[in-house]
Design a protein around this motif. Structure first.
Motif, PDB file in Angstrom:
ATOM      1  N   PHE A 121      -0.041  -1.038  -0.388  1.00  0.00           N
ATOM      2  CA  PHE A 121      -0.201  -0.091   0.293  1.00  0.00           C
ATOM      3  C   PHE A 121       0.596   1.277  -0.469  1.00  0.00           C
ATOM      4  CE2 PHE A 121      -2.486  -3.805   1.355  1.00  0.00           C
ATOM      5  CZ  PHE A 121      -4.132  -2.938   1.447  1.00  0.00           C
ATOM      6  N   GLY A 122       1.508   0.996  -1.249  1.00  0.00           N
ATOM      7  CA  GLY A 122       2.782   2.322  -1.265  1.00  0.00           C
ATOM      8  C   GLY A 122       2.002   3.631  -0.964  1.00  0.00           C
ATOM      9  N   SER A 123       0.737   4.390  -2.166  1.00  0.00           N
ATOM     10  CA  SER A 123       0.144   5.484  -1.938  1.00  0.00           C
ATOM     11  C   SER A 123      -0.850   5.635  -0.806  1.00  0.00           C
ATOM     12  CB  SER A 123      -1.031   5.747  -3.361  1.00  0.00           C
ATOM     13  OG  SER A 123       0.224   4.719  -3.904  1.00  0.00           O
ATOM     14  N   LEU A 124      -0.682   5.141   0.634  1.00  0.00           N
ATOM     15  CA  LEU A 124      -1.307   5.478   1.446  1.00  0.00           C
ATOM     16  C   LEU A 124      -1.487   6.520   2.458  1.00  0.00           C
ATOM     17  CD1 LEU A 124      -1.258   2.406   4.044  1.00  0.00           C
ATOM     18  CD2 LEU A 124      -3.287   3.546   2.704  1.00  0.00           C
ATOM     19  N   GLU A 125      -2.533   7.367   2.727  1.00  0.00           N
ATOM     20  CA  GLU A 125      -2.760   8.520   3.385  1.00  0.00           C
ATOM     21  C   GLU A 125      -3.368   9.252   4.424  1.00  0.00           C
ATOM     22  OE1 GLU A 125      -4.767  11.818   0.603  1.00  0.00           O
ATOM     23  OE2 GLU A 125      -3.126  11.386  -0.694  1.00  0.00           O
ATOM     24  N   GLU A 126      -4.305   7.774   4.769  1.00  0.00           N
ATOM     25  CA  GLU A 126      -4.580   7.177   6.505  1.00  0.00           C
ATOM     26  C   GLU A 126      -4.468   5.303   6.319  1.00  0.00           C
ATOM     27  OE1 GLU A 126      -8.460   9.463   7.010  1.00  0.00           O
ATOM     28  OE2 GLU A 126      -8.664  10.126   4.725  1.00  0.00           O
ATOM     29  N   LEU A 127      -3.722   5.376   7.671  1.00  0.00           N
ATOM     30  CA  LEU A 127      -3.753   4.585   7.562  1.00  0.00           C
ATOM     31  C   LEU A 127      -4.805   4.496   9.668  1.00  0.00           C
ATOM     32  CD1 LEU A 127      -2.901   1.592   7.673  1.00  0.00           C
ATOM     33  CD2 LEU A 127      -0.361   2.762   8.609  1.00  0.00           C
ATOM     34  N   ILE A 128      -5.373   3.429   9.560  1.00  0.00           N
ATOM     35  CA  ILE A 128      -6.516   3.087  10.611  1.00  0.00           C
ATOM     36  C   ILE A 128      -5.677   1.750  11.323  1.00  0.00           C
ATOM     37  CG2 ILE A 128      -8.055   3.372  12.276  1.00  0.00           C
ATOM     38  CD1 ILE A 128      -7.843   5.729  10.611  1.00  0.00           C
ATOM     39  N   LEU A 129      -5.135   1.810  12.363  1.00  0.00           N
ATOM     40  CA  LEU A 129      -4.744   0.304  13.103  1.00  0.00           C
ATOM     41  C   LEU A 129      -5.186  -0.203  14.735  1.00  0.00           C
ATOM     42  CD1 LEU A 129      -1.337   0.721  11.309  1.00  0.00           C
ATOM     43  CD2 LEU A 129      -2.876  -1.171  11.119  1.00  0.00           C
ATOM     44  N   ASP A 130      -6.399   0.756  14.955  1.00  0.00           N
ATOM     45  CA  ASP A 130      -6.995   0.993  15.800  1.00  0.00           C
ATOM     46  C   ASP A 130      -7.277  -0.119  17.270  1.00  0.00           C
ATOM     47  OD1 ASP A 130      -6.824   3.948  16.666  1.00  0.00           O
ATOM     48  OD2 ASP A 130      -8.536   4.344  16.208  1.00  0.00           O
ATOM     49  N   ASN A 131      -6.885  -0.960  18.186  1.00  0.00           N
ATOM     50  CA  ASN A 131      -7.534  -1.959  18.850  1.00  0.00           C
ATOM     51  C   ASN A 131      -6.883  -3.135  18.207  1.00  0.00           C
ATOM     52  OD1 ASN A 131      -9.977  -1.383  20.702  1.00  0.00           O
ATOM     53  ND2 ASN A 131      -9.955   0.187  19.356  1.00  0.00           N
ATOM     54  N   ASN A 132      -5.594  -3.143  18.096  1.00  0.00           N
ATOM     55  CA  ASN A 132      -5.105  -4.575  17.883  1.00  0.00           C
ATOM     56  C   ASN A 132      -3.940  -4.584  18.681  1.00  0.00           C
ATOM     57  OD1 ASN A 132      -5.386  -5.044  15.145  1.00  0.00           O
ATOM     58  ND2 ASN A 132      -5.437  -3.752  14.949  1.00  0.00           N
ATOM     59  N   LEU A 133      -3.275  -5.495  18.528  1.00  0.00           N
ATOM     60  CA  LEU A 133      -2.183  -6.463  19.317  1.00  0.00           C
ATOM     61  C   LEU A 133      -0.471  -5.960  19.369  1.00  0.00           C
ATOM     62  CD1 LEU A 133      -3.388  -9.889  19.853  1.00  0.00           C
ATOM     63  CD2 LEU A 133      -3.923  -8.262  21.130  1.00  0.00           C
ATOM     64  N   LEU A 134      -0.581  -4.549  17.961  1.00  0.00           N
ATOM     65  CA  LEU A 134       1.177  -3.879  18.212  1.00  0.00           C
ATOM     66  C   LEU A 134       1.647  -3.312  18.823  1.00  0.00           C
ATOM     67  CD1 LEU A 134      -0.264  -1.833  14.882  1.00  0.00           C
ATOM     68  CD2 LEU A 134       0.502  -4.610  15.028  1.00  0.00           C
ATOM     69  N   GLY A 135       3.034  -4.007  19.398  1.00  0.00           N
ATOM     70  CA  GLY A 135       3.710  -3.389  19.985  1.00  0.00           C
ATOM     71  C   GLY A 135       5.049  -2.512  20.362  1.00  0.00           C
ATOM     72  N   ASN A 136       5.628  -2.526  20.601  1.00  0.00           N
ATOM     73  CA  ASN A 136       7.297  -1.926  20.058  1.00  0.00           C
ATOM     74  C   ASN A 136       7.813  -2.846  19.410  1.00  0.00           C
ATOM     75  OD1 ASN A 136       6.733  -0.385  22.485  1.00  0.00           O
ATOM     76  ND2 ASN A 136       7.891  -1.551  24.317  1.00  0.00           N
ATOM     77  N   ASP A 137       7.720  -3.625  18.540  1.00  0.00           N
ATOM     78  CA  ASP A 137       8.117  -4.485  17.554  1.00  0.00           C
ATOM     79  C   ASP A 137       7.639  -3.967  16.042  1.00  0.00           C
ATOM     80  OD1 ASP A 137       6.203  -5.478  18.215  1.00  0.00           O
ATOM     81  OD2 ASP A 137       7.205  -7.837  17.917  1.00  0.00           O
ATOM     82  N   LEU A 138       6.492  -2.865  16.165  1.00  0.00           N
ATOM     83  CA  LEU A 138       5.705  -2.756  15.473  1.00  0.00           C
ATOM     84  C   LEU A 138       6.758  -1.792  14.253  1.00  0.00           C
ATOM     85  CD1 LEU A 138       2.947  -0.253  15.133  1.00  0.00           C
ATOM     86  CD2 LEU A 138       4.871   0.371  13.503  1.00  0.00           C
ATOM     87  N   VAL A 139       6.452  -2.284  12.084  1.00  0.00           N
ATOM     88  CA  VAL A 139       8.162  -1.742  11.849  1.00  0.00           C
ATOM     89  C   VAL A 139       6.792  -0.980  10.635  1.00  0.00           C
ATOM     90  CG1 VAL A 139       9.374  -2.436   9.550  1.00  0.00           C
ATOM     91  CG2 VAL A 139       9.476  -3.122  12.416  1.00  0.00           C
ATOM     92  N   LEU A 140       6.927   0.008  10.562  1.00  0.00           N
ATOM     93  CA  LEU A 140       5.864   0.356   9.119  1.00  0.00           C
ATOM     94  C   LEU A 140       7.324   1.060   7.997  1.00  0.00           C
ATOM     95  CD1 LEU A 140       4.158   3.271  10.453  1.00  0.00           C
ATOM     96  CD2 LEU A 140       3.122   0.999   9.351  1.00  0.00           C
ATOM     97  N   PRO A 141       6.280  -0.109   7.097  1.00  0.00           N
ATOM     98  CA  PRO A 141       7.116   0.919   5.234  1.00  0.00           C
ATOM     99  C   PRO A 141       7.746   1.746   5.465  1.00  0.00           C
ATOM    100  CG  PRO A 141       4.874  -0.050   4.839  1.00  0.00           C
ATOM    101  CD  PRO A 141       5.284  -0.119   6.401  1.00  0.00           C
ATOM    102  N   GLY A 142       7.827   2.594   4.063  1.00  0.00           N
ATOM    103  CA  GLY A 142       8.445   3.985   4.085  1.00  0.00           C
ATOM    104  C   GLY A 142       6.872   3.904   3.288  1.00  0.00           C
ATOM    105  N   LEU A 143       6.342   4.842   4.331  1.00  0.00           N
ATOM    106  CA  LEU A 143       4.421   6.371   3.611  1.00  0.00           C
ATOM    107  C   LEU A 143       4.866   7.043   2.945  1.00  0.00           C
ATOM    108  CD1 LEU A 143       2.536   3.686   5.636  1.00  0.00           C
ATOM    109  CD2 LEU A 143       3.209   3.885   3.787  1.00  0.00           C
ATOM    110  N   PRO A 144       5.740   7.674   2.509  1.00  0.00           N
ATOM    111  CA  PRO A 144       5.986   8.823   1.982  1.00  0.00           C
ATOM    112  C   PRO A 144       4.506   9.746   1.811  1.00  0.00           C
ATOM    113  CG  PRO A 144       5.868   8.385  -0.025  1.00  0.00           C
ATOM    114  CD  PRO A 144       6.343   6.950   1.114  1.00  0.00           C
TER     115      PRO A 144
END
Length: 226
Positions: free
Chosen positions: A52-75
């Protein structure tokens, strides 16, 4: 597919208990999606988000994401919400976002330990939250909104002057820290009433006084019923 909603450039896959981003989402919609909502799932990893390289909005509420979260480059990403996840290391997250989301303007971290809010920890207060905002703005100076509040001019000035010093340093955990003592277990009751076989009353002082005139019970009892 059940749970999948596509409307124009908006893609939603909400409440499906998925532990990873389904491969077909990126394959079928990643090339045009500008808004992606993956809230109310069981995500621990964002592998597959690179589609999803063209994303402008990303909603990730109410998941189990922790300190190891890694996002790709989303300019082009300007909005990111991570409310109610399991993030505790604020500085690590902010350094990562500064690197991979240079256009970010709106960030929300409510409901994470990394966001010192009374909703998460009753020991935190408004001053803790202010210091948190200054530190976030020091790391991400282009933000216009943080959590539910618009960033003010005064906050920007404070972040510029003091933001670097607002980092919360966690104490190192001791090997025996928090270990219950078998000889001294805490109880809020006075010694006179700790034994199960003891039925003596306990008197104490309280700053609250109850008069009873506004109680729910008294409100519905008439004099002729007494």
């Amino acid at each position: 597919m059940a749970g999948l909603v596509v409307s124009g450039t908006q893609v939603s896959y909400i409440g499906q208990d998925c532990r990873e981003i389904p491969e077909h989402l990126g394959r079928d919609y990643g090339h045009f999606a500008k808004r992606l909502d993956l809230s109310f799932n069981l995500l621990r990893s964002l592998e597959g988000l690179s589609a999803f390289g063209s994303l402008e909005e990303l909603i990730l509420d109410n998941n189990l994401l922790g300190n190891d979260l890694v996002l790709p480059g989303l300019p082009s990403l300007h909005t990111l919400t991570l409310n109610k996840n399991q993030i505790t290391d604020l500085e690590c997250l902010l350094d990562h976002l500064a690197e991979v989301t240079p256009a970010l303007e709106y960030l929300s971290l409510l409901g994470n330990v990394a966001c010192p809010n009374e909703l998460v920890n009753l020991e935190k207060d408004e001053e803790d939250y202010k210091r948190y905002r200054y530190f976030v703005l020091h790391k991400l100076p282009n933000l216009k909104f943080l959590d539910a509040r618009k960033v003010t001019k005064q906050e920007r000035e404070e972040a510029l002057v003091r933001g670097a010093f607002m980092k919360v340093v966690k104490p190192k955990a001791s090997s025996d820290c928090g270990a219950p003592s078998p000889k001294s277990q805490y109880t809020p009751l006075p010694s006179a009433s700790r034994e199960l076989t003891s039925h003596r009353g306990v008197l104490g002082k309280c700053r609250y006084v109850y008069y009873g005139k506004n109680s729910e019970g008294n409100r519905f009892i008439r004099d002729d019923q007494l």
